[in-house]
Every structure is written in structure tokens, then in C-alpha cells.
Design a protein around this motif. Sequence first.
Motif, mmCIF file in Angstrom:
data_model
loop_
_atom_site.group_PDB
_atom_site.id
_atom_site.type_symbol
_atom_site.label_atom_id
_atom_site.label_comp_id
_atom_site.label_asym_id
_atom_site.label_seq_id
_atom_site.Cartn_x
_atom_site.Cartn_y
_atom_site.Cartn_z
ATOM 1 N N LEU A 92 0.810 -1.213 0.000
ATOM 2 C CA LEU A 92 0.000 0.000 0.000
ATOM 3 C C LEU A 92 0.851 1.273 0.000
ATOM 4 N N CYS A 93 2.161 1.134 -0.172
ATOM 5 C CA CYS A 93 3.040 2.297 -0.244
ATOM 6 C C CYS A 93 2.847 3.037 -1.565
ATOM 7 N N PRO A 94 3.268 4.302 -1.659
ATOM 8 C CA PRO A 94 3.183 5.034 -2.931
ATOM 9 C C PRO A 94 3.972 4.324 -4.023
ATOM 10 N N ASP A 95 3.766 4.739 -5.270
ATOM 11 C CA ASP A 95 4.480 4.141 -6.393
ATOM 12 C C ASP A 95 5.973 4.086 -6.116
ATOM 13 N N ASP A 96 6.567 2.969 -6.488
ATOM 14 C CA ASP A 96 7.984 2.721 -6.205
ATOM 15 C C ASP A 96 8.863 3.360 -7.282
ATOM 16 N N THR A 97 8.827 4.685 -7.363
ATOM 17 C CA THR A 97 9.616 5.435 -8.333
ATOM 18 C C THR A 97 10.313 6.583 -7.613
ATOM 19 N N GLY A 98 11.220 7.273 -8.294
ATOM 20 C CA GLY A 98 11.933 8.376 -7.668
ATOM 21 C C GLY A 98 12.973 7.875 -6.692
ATOM 22 N N ALA A 99 13.171 8.628 -5.621
ATOM 23 C CA ALA A 99 14.181 8.282 -4.620
ATOM 24 C C ALA A 99 13.665 8.614 -3.234
ATOM 25 N N GLU A 100 13.909 7.717 -2.283
ATOM 26 C CA GLU A 100 13.491 7.960 -0.911
ATOM 27 C C GLU A 100 14.551 7.458 0.069
ATOM 28 N N VAL A 101 14.548 8.063 1.244
ATOM 29 C CA VAL A 101 15.433 7.682 2.334
ATOM 30 C C VAL A 101 14.572 7.345 3.536
ATOM 31 N N ALA A 102 14.850 6.218 4.171
ATOM 32 C CA ALA A 102 14.043 5.780 5.303
ATOM 33 C C ALA A 102 14.774 6.001 6.624
ATOM 34 N N PHE A 103 14.000 6.395 7.632
ATOM 35 C CA PHE A 103 14.507 6.563 8.997
ATOM 36 C C PHE A 103 13.990 5.406 9.836
ATOM 37 N N ALA A 104 14.887 4.725 10.514
ATOM 38 C CA ALA A 104 14.503 3.585 11.346
ATOM 39 C C ALA A 104 15.215 3.672 12.685
ATOM 40 N N GLY A 105 14.588 3.095 13.701
ATOM 41 C CA GLY A 105 15.214 3.086 15.016
ATOM 42 C C GLY A 105 14.261 2.548 16.054
ATOM 43 N N ARG A 106 14.815 2.139 17.176
ATOM 44 C CA ARG A 106 13.961 1.738 18.285
ATOM 45 C C ARG A 106 13.058 2.906 18.671
ATOM 46 N N SER A 107 11.932 2.584 19.241
ATOM 47 C CA SER A 107 10.904 3.592 19.484
ATOM 48 C C SER A 107 11.349 4.693 20.435
ATOM 49 N N ASN A 108 12.396 4.452 21.207
ATOM 50 C CA ASN A 108 12.878 5.476 22.139
ATOM 51 C C ASN A 108 14.205 6.075 21.689
ATOM 52 N N ALA A 109 14.546 5.942 20.415
ATOM 53 C CA ALA A 109 15.836 6.430 19.921
ATOM 54 C C ALA A 109 15.784 7.886 19.461
ATOM 55 N N GLY A 110 14.591 8.493 19.440
ATOM 56 C CA GLY A 110 14.485 9.899 19.038
ATOM 57 C C GLY A 110 14.304 10.100 17.551
ATOM 58 N N LYS A 111 13.683 9.128 16.883
ATOM 59 C CA LYS A 111 13.532 9.185 15.427
ATOM 60 C C LYS A 111 12.639 10.342 14.986
ATOM 61 N N SER A 112 11.472 10.462 15.583
ATOM 62 C CA SER A 112 10.561 11.550 15.203
ATOM 63 C C SER A 112 11.186 12.911 15.485
ATOM 64 N N SER A 113 11.870 13.030 16.612
ATOM 65 C CA SER A 113 12.513 14.303 16.952
ATOM 66 C C SER A 113 13.597 14.660 15.938
ATOM 67 N N ALA A 114 14.316 13.664 15.441
ATOM 68 C CA ALA A 114 15.363 13.920 14.448
ATOM 69 C C ALA A 114 14.760 14.408 13.136
ATOM 70 N N ILE A 115 13.676 13.789 12.702
ATOM 71 C CA ILE A 115 13.013 14.220 11.471
ATOM 72 C C ILE A 115 12.490 15.645 11.631
ATOM 73 N N ASN A 116 11.911 15.932 12.789
ATOM 74 C CA ASN A 116 11.407 17.281 13.030
ATOM 75 C C ASN A 116 12.535 18.309 13.077
ATOM 76 N N ALA A 117 13.689 17.929 13.631
ATOM 77 C CA ALA A 117 14.835 18.842 13.662
ATOM 78 C C ALA A 117 15.351 19.100 12.249
ATOM 79 N N LEU A 118 15.429 18.051 11.440
ATOM 80 C CA LEU A 118 15.895 18.191 10.058
ATOM 81 C C LEU A 118 14.993 19.129 9.269
ATOM 82 N N THR A 119 13.686 18.991 9.448
ATOM 83 C CA THR A 119 12.715 19.754 8.661
ATOM 84 C C THR A 119 12.302 21.068 9.329
ATOM 85 N N GLN A 120 12.833 21.312 10.523
ATOM 86 C CA GLN A 120 12.501 22.524 11.277
ATOM 87 C C GLN A 120 10.991 22.665 11.469
ATOM 88 N N GLN A 121 10.340 21.532 11.702
ATOM 89 C CA GLN A 121 8.909 21.514 11.970
ATOM 90 C C GLN A 121 8.683 20.773 13.287
#
Length: 212
Positions: free
Chosen positions: A28-57
Motif C-alpha cells: 500500500l506504499c506510494p508508487d515505487d519510483t523516484g528516490a526515498e530515504v528511510a529513517f529507522a530506530g527503536r521507538s525510544n531512539a528519538g527518530k521523530s525528533s530527528a526528522i522534526n529537527a531536520l525539517t525545522q517543523q
Amino acid sequence: MPTHQDSSAVRLNYPTAQFMTSAPTLALCPDDTGAEVAFAGRSNAGKSSAINALTQQKALARTSRTPGRTQLINFFSVMNDEARRLVDLPGYGYAKVPEAVKLEWQQHLSDYLKGRFSLRGLVLLMDVRHPLTEFDQMMLGFADERNMPVHILLTKADKLKKGPASAALQQVRSRLKEWEDLVSVQLFSSLKRDGVDTLAKRLDEWLKTPPQ
């Protein structure tokens, strides 16, 4: 926006990132075209916070008081271009959920990492105080099977003084020496925004728009 001709010098504007869609499975993922980078980590590793810091959101990637609650693969477009995507994979290993659910998450992660053609690299987040857990080793194994590059963020570096943080960085690099051609490692602090530029430069390399 850079053209294909000058994509080697592309610098992406990550604060433009926007939510695209969520998917429970690879099918059910979007079309498998273009380029993407995935973020993975244990649930307490700060993954969401890192994405928010990168995007300044503050809330692009949802942070939860209950780690591991998100069980979906979340996609974000960059610079209004759905051919360039950041992907937030489900957190793993901390949530108090039945073992069968954990195994199902693991299978979805495996399917995605092994079967997603547009995936150009994996950002693997580890708490600098507790790196290279069993989950981390599993993710490195998935990446190794595909010969896919991995960039490790040793998160929460602000929790340690400079000396111990540097020592942890060198220890991880030493333990991963056999994978040094594919794996790079850096210290990262979402709170202080330390390491954001280094991360952005690596993502720029991976998210060059590929020939269509």
C-alpha cells in the motif's frame, strides 16, 4: 529547483517537507519510483525528533508519549516533489504490545527494506548511550543483504559530555569496521540541532532525482 543536469550539486530544502500518506504494508506504499530515504530506530531512539529537527517543523513526524504506538510507514515529500521522499518507519522494540504484533512489524520492515526499489539509503538512529542493540544489528543485516548504504545517527548526544560522546562514536565505528564501505556514523542532538547539517548533506547525496 535543480534540473537533472545539475543534480550532482543538489541541495534540498528539508523545511519544505510535507506529509504525503501512511501505509500499513509494502503493497500500500506510494508508487515505487523516484528516490526515498528511510529513517529507522527503536521507538525510544528519538527518530521523530530527528526528522522534526531536520525539517525545522515541530510535529511533521508525530512524537508520542507512548513509544512504539505508530505502526504505519509514513511518507513525506521534499520541495513539493513526490519523487523525493523521506520515510518514517515504525518504531520497534519498546512498545508494550503482544509478541505477534512485534513480529508483524518486523515482517513489514523486512519487506520494505528488501523490496523497495526507490530506497536509496537508510538512516538508522541509536541512542548514543545504548548503541548497536539487537534491533540495530537486524536492520544492518537487512541493509547488508541489499548492499544499501546506512547513515547512523547516535542520538541524544547532548546527554553526554564531549569526551564520552566522542568515545561512543569511535567505539561504534570500530565495531562496524567490516561495514565501513557502506556505513557512516555521526553524533546527533535534536535538542541542540547538532549534526543536522551533516545529516542533510548525506540525504542530498541519496535524494538526487534519478533518471526517469
